[in-house]
Design a protein around this motif. Structure first.
Motif, short mmCIF file in Angstrom:
data_model
loop_
_atom_site.label_atom_id
_atom_site.label_comp_id
_atom_site.label_asym_id
_atom_site.label_seq_id
_atom_site.Cartn_x
_atom_site.Cartn_y
_atom_site.Cartn_z
N GLU A 64 1.05 -1.53 -0.47
CA GLU A 64 -0.14 -0.10 0.09
C GLU A 64 0.69 1.06 0.17
O GLU A 64 0.89 2.25 -0.52
N ILE A 65 1.97 1.55 0.97
CA ILE A 65 2.86 2.35 0.96
C ILE A 65 3.61 2.24 -0.81
O ILE A 65 3.18 3.70 -0.87
N LYS A 66 4.12 1.60 -1.25
CA LYS A 66 4.04 1.51 -2.43
C LYS A 66 3.69 2.19 -3.27
O LYS A 66 4.03 3.11 -4.75
N ARG A 67 2.52 1.99 -3.67
CA ARG A 67 0.75 2.02 -4.25
C ARG A 67 1.26 3.83 -4.23
O ARG A 67 0.93 4.45 -4.74
N GLU A 68 0.72 3.99 -2.79
CA GLU A 68 1.05 5.21 -2.67
C GLU A 68 1.90 6.20 -3.16
O GLU A 68 1.86 7.10 -3.08
#
Length: 111
Positions: A64-68
């Protein structure tokens, strides 16, 4: 035995992941209960199963952090390019296509 080594390693990995998520990304997690001693082999299997589930949730947080980060980066790049008056070639083609469709609709020349 081997299962105790595996669960201990899983717990160490989970602790490192939680530490990284908490320290670097300000995401907190409830403390995972890890017993000092296991009652029996069923206890070790249950702990291993729960540890794997917790690790998967931590991995989901990293994804999720990578996507954000990816979305934020792309949005920033687009804003910078638009602000500088630079549009990507494909965006210009799409824009010209919309302009052509709009003018054709205004003149009644829709094919």
């Amino acid at each position: 035995g081997l299962l105790q080594i595996v669960t201990s390693s899983l717990f160490s990995a989970l602790s490192l992941m939680h530490q990284e998520l908490s320290t670097a990304w300000k995401r907190d997690f409830p403390q995972f209960f890890y017993p000092d001693e296991f009652l029996d082999i069923a206890d070790m299997f249950l702990s291993a199963k729960l540890l794997v589930r917790e690790i998967q949730m931590a991995l989901d947080n990293f994804h999720e952090i990578k996507r954000e980060i990816h979305l934020y980066h792309n949005e920033s790049v687009v804003r910078a390019r638009v602000g500088a008056g630079v549009l990507a070639d494909d965006a210009q083609v799409v824009h010209r296509g919309h302009e052509a469709a709009s003018s054709a609709g205004k003149t009644g020349n829709i094919s």
